[in-house]
Design an enzyme around this catalytic site. Structure first.
Site, PDB file in Angstrom:
ATOM      1  N   LYS A 214       0.843  -1.213   0.000  1.00 51.06           N
ATOM      2  CA  LYS A 214       0.000   0.000   0.000  1.00 51.06           C
ATOM      3  C   LYS A 214       0.873   1.257   0.000  1.00 51.06           C
ATOM      4  CE  LYS A 214      -1.691   1.636   4.040  1.00 51.06           C
ATOM      5  NZ  LYS A 214      -1.476   3.076   4.322  1.00 51.06           N
TER       6      LYS A 214
ATOM      7  N   ARG B  58      -9.259   0.422   3.865  1.00 49.25           N
ATOM      8  CA  ARG B  58      -8.341   1.411   3.274  1.00 49.25           C
ATOM      9  C   ARG B  58      -7.008   0.757   2.980  1.00 49.25           C
ATOM     10  NH1 ARG B  58      -8.030   7.124   6.031  1.00 49.25           N
ATOM     11  NH2 ARG B  58      -6.523   7.162   4.354  1.00 49.25           N
TER      12      ARG B  58
HETATM   13  C1  EPZ Z   1       4.138   6.846   6.449  1.00 46.60           C
HETATM   14  O1  EPZ Z   1       3.375   7.905   6.995  1.00 46.60           O
HETATM   15  C2  EPZ Z   1       3.160   5.700   6.254  1.00 46.60           C
HETATM   16  N1  EPZ Z   1       2.101   6.112   5.320  1.00 46.60           N
HETATM   17  C3  EPZ Z   1       2.553   5.296   7.599  1.00 46.60           C
HETATM   18  O2  EPZ Z   1       1.723   4.169   7.363  1.00 46.60           O
HETATM   19  C4  EPZ Z   1       3.688   4.885   8.536  1.00 46.60           C
HETATM   20  O3  EPZ Z   1       3.157   4.577   9.802  1.00 46.60           O
HETATM   21  C5  EPZ Z   1       4.682   6.045   8.670  1.00 46.60           C
HETATM   22  O4  EPZ Z   1       5.177   6.419   7.364  1.00 46.60           O
HETATM   23  C6  EPZ Z   1       5.882   5.675   9.531  1.00 46.60           C
HETATM   24  O5  EPZ Z   1       6.522   4.564   8.991  1.00 46.60           O
HETATM   25  C7  EPZ Z   1       2.375   6.137   3.989  1.00 46.60           C
HETATM   26  O6  EPZ Z   1       3.461   5.849   3.547  1.00 46.60           O
HETATM   27  C8  EPZ Z   1       1.241   6.537   3.103  1.00 46.60           C
HETATM   28  P1  EPZ Z   1       6.212   9.985   8.847  1.00 46.60           P
HETATM   29  P2  EPZ Z   1       4.046   9.385   7.123  1.00 46.60           P
HETATM   30  O7  EPZ Z   1       6.249  11.282   8.119  1.00 46.60           O
HETATM   31  O8  EPZ Z   1       4.953   9.634   5.992  1.00 46.60           O
HETATM   32  C9  EPZ Z   1       6.449  13.264  12.176  1.00 46.60           C
HETATM   33  C10 EPZ Z   1      -0.161   2.801   7.693  1.00 46.60           C
HETATM   34  O9  EPZ Z   1      -0.704   2.308   8.682  1.00 46.60           O
HETATM   35  N2  EPZ Z   1       6.464  14.263  11.078  1.00 46.60           N
HETATM   36  O10 EPZ Z   1       7.364   9.044   8.706  1.00 46.60           O
HETATM   37  O11 EPZ Z   1       2.947  10.344   7.365  1.00 46.60           O
HETATM   38  C11 EPZ Z   1       5.093  12.592  12.313  1.00 46.60           C
HETATM   39  O12 EPZ Z   1       4.219  13.375  13.085  1.00 46.60           O
HETATM   40  C12 EPZ Z   1       0.326   4.235   7.727  1.00 46.60           C
HETATM   41  O13 EPZ Z   1       0.077   2.196   6.618  1.00 46.60           O
HETATM   42  C13 EPZ Z   1       6.698  15.589  11.380  1.00 46.60           C
HETATM   43  O14 EPZ Z   1       6.871  15.948  12.547  1.00 46.60           O
HETATM   44  O15 EPZ Z   1       4.882   9.211   8.463  1.00 46.60           O
HETATM   45  C14 EPZ Z   1       5.431  11.286  12.979  1.00 46.60           C
HETATM   46  O16 EPZ Z   1       5.492  11.487  14.381  1.00 46.60           O
HETATM   47  C15 EPZ Z   1       0.057   4.889   9.072  1.00 46.60           C
HETATM   48  N3  EPZ Z   1       6.719  16.505  10.378  1.00 46.60           N
HETATM   49  C16 EPZ Z   1       6.842  10.969  12.451  1.00 46.60           C
HETATM   50  O17 EPZ Z   1       7.328  12.180  11.866  1.00 46.60           O
HETATM   51  C17 EPZ Z   1       6.527  16.153   9.056  1.00 46.60           C
HETATM   52  O18 EPZ Z   1       6.576  17.025   8.170  1.00 46.60           O
HETATM   53  C18 EPZ Z   1       6.851   9.899  11.386  1.00 46.60           C
HETATM   54  O19 EPZ Z   1       5.939  10.281  10.399  1.00 46.60           O
HETATM   55  C19 EPZ Z   1       6.277  14.790   8.766  1.00 46.60           C
HETATM   56  C20 EPZ Z   1       6.258  13.860   9.784  1.00 46.60           C
END
Ligand code: EPZ
Length: 447
Positions: free
Chosen positions: A49, A428
């Site tokens: 996904k 989803r």
């Molecule tokens: C990706 O989300 C995945 N989604 C998530 O999968 C996954 O849990 C996550 O990566 C972590 O591996 C997709 O790829 C579509 P992050 P993403 O940016 O990119 C903080 C699932 O269940 N952060 O790595 O949104 C954020 O708040 C989903 O399949 C900032 O602070 O995750 C979090 O605490 C859920 N500022 C941490 O980084 C930013 O600009 C990791 O988030 C971006 C993120």
């Protein structure tokens, strides 16, 4: 607006705000599971996904045709397709293959109601800016597991020359200098964000000059996206490590690409076998994408054999042993497997401690597991799990994608009937999870 209340619990309805109107979308289907049955047979793992969604966004970079195969059948993939067609792309799906043509992107304005429902669509701001030099992208907003900010995406694009104003929930981005073309930059990410790494890597493929992303995310889906972009002629090196270097090119050409298997779906089925003390064969699987998951399962007493290059055999444990889990960015233990392991550890021998360090609110499934007889205490971002001999079926509600999967797994092991609501989350992110479980003997029906 109708809200159904049953025993004081809001059930079967959700409220969505689109174009200023309130509308309720009643999610009436439920899963009924009769627990206590072991599983047997082969499970086919679908495409990932979290690769499919970002590679679909990456197709916006292409000035020709993209044929993407091994695309999973998911509500989120449908939604991303709607975002791309709203931007003017042509998109055809036949079985697991998507044909996308992004020769003409007709608008830089992504549709509000779609982006707020699918966080991954925000990542398209990188390719849109790279192609058009302008983008209006609604902020994705938070969800059940956290605030989900996009500050790292924004700051990285600003470093590449984009001027960004955020007002009324819309991210207005414009590259005014350099003939509207982004410039290469050296970017350090405060946290190795998967989405920020992907947004900036895509933007950099068409930028003027070299971009270096430091403290980049190392997830396999980031590598998959880099391989996809390179198959279109991009010059990306270092994906999968903490430092990614991209040399911008003028155009990207047509390609055909196949998506990697979904490591989180595979991990979910590994836990399904462990929690029902069953033996299952999973394929296709890329084992090195599952090293932290397989290592933890071995700690718990579950043996996993490499049956062939892309096939794993999981064998039942005599006894499930307690263990501790800290979720971390890859190659640490994946946060997307935390809920599933909490379900498994709820029937292990002894006390386990689970620390969720990636998202600020991703332990809500603990209370639903406790309704099934688990003994879990949550204190801030840590769950203390005291193993119990057996769970007992009950009605429960899934609050996010992986929490819902965890409840399915617990239902498979619980004595009696478990009824799970909140299937819109499950659908989803899982490609026919209930059907695949039925095919290996689970007593699960969708009503
Ligand atoms: C990706 O989300 C995945 N989604 C998530 O999968 C996954 O849990 C996550 O990566 C972590 O591996 C997709 O790829 C579509 P992050 P993403 O940016 O990119 C903080 C699932 O269940 N952060 O790595 O949104 C954020 O708040 C989903 O399949 C900032 O602070 O995750 C979090 O605490 C859920 N500022 C941490 O980084 C930013 O600009 C990791 O988030 C971006 C993120």
């Amino acid at each position: 607006m109708t809200l159904n209340l049953k025993g004081g619990r809001l059930i079967n309805s959700s409220i969505t705000l689109s174009d200023g109107n309130l509308s309720t979308e009643v999610d009436s289907s439920v899963l009924k599971i009769c627990g206590g049955y072991s599983l047997e047979g082969n499970v086919r793992i679908s495409g990932a996904k979290n690769s499919a969604l970002v590679i679909m966004a990456g197709a916006l970079l292409c000035s020709g045709d993209c044929r993407i195969s091994n695309v999973p059948l998911l509500a989120d993939v449908e939604r991303m397709g709607q975002v791309l067609t709203a931007l003017g792309l042509s998109l055809q799906r036949h079985e697991d293959t998507l044909d996308i043509n992004a020769r003409d992107i007709l608008t830089s304005k992504a549709p509000y109601e779609l982006v707020t429902q699918l966080r991954a669509s925000f990542f398209a701001i990188g390719p849109i800016l790279a192609r058009l030099g302008v983008a209006q992208m609604p902020l994705p907003g938070g969800c059940a597991i956290g605030a989900r900010p996009v500050d790292l995406h924004v700051r990285g694009l600003q470093a590449m020359g984009a001027e960004i104003e955020i007002e009324h929930g819309i991210c207005h981005a414009q590259v005014s200098g350099n003939n509207g073309r982004l410039k290469g930059a050296r970017i350090y990410l405060d946290t190795p964000s998967v989405g920020a790494t992907e947004t900036l890597m895509m933007a950099a493929t068409l930028a003027d000059g070299e971009t270096i992303i430091e403290n980049a995310a190392r997830e396999p889906e980031v590598v998959d996206l880099a391989n996809f972009c390179n198959s279109m002629g991009a010059k990306i090196q270092g994906a999968g490590t903490g430092t990614i270097t991209i040399v911008g090119v003028d155009k990207l050409h047509s390609t055909e690409y196949s998506i990697i298997p979904d490591r989180i779906e595979a991990g979910t089925f590994l836990v399904a076998a462990a929690i029902t003390r069953s033996e299952l064969l999973l394929s296709p699987v890329v084992s090195e994408h599952l090293i932290p998951v397989i290592s933890k399962l071995k700690d718990i007493g579950v043996s996993i054999l490499q049956e062939s290059t892309d096939c794993l055999r999981v064998k039942p444990a005599q006894k499930l042993k307690a263990t501790n889990i800290d979720t971390l960015p890859h190659p640490g233990f994946p946060t997307d497997m935390q809920a599933q392991f909490m379900a498994l550890l709820s029937i292990a021998d002894g006390d386990s401690i689970i620390n969720e360090s990636v998202f600020e609110n991703r332990l809500s499934h603990a209370s639903e597991l406790n309704r099934l007889g688990a003994e879990i205490r949550v204190k801030s971002n840590t769950a203390f799990v005291r193993g119990v001999p057996i769970l007992s079926g009950a009605p429960v509600i899934g609050t996010d994608l992986r929490a819902s999967a965890a409840l399915v797994l617990a239902g498979l092991a619980a004595q009696g009937e478990t009824i799970i609501q909140g299937l819109k989350h499950l659908d989803r992110g899982y490609d026919r999870l209930d059907t695949k479980l039925q095919q290996v003997g689970a007593k699960i029906i969708r009503t």
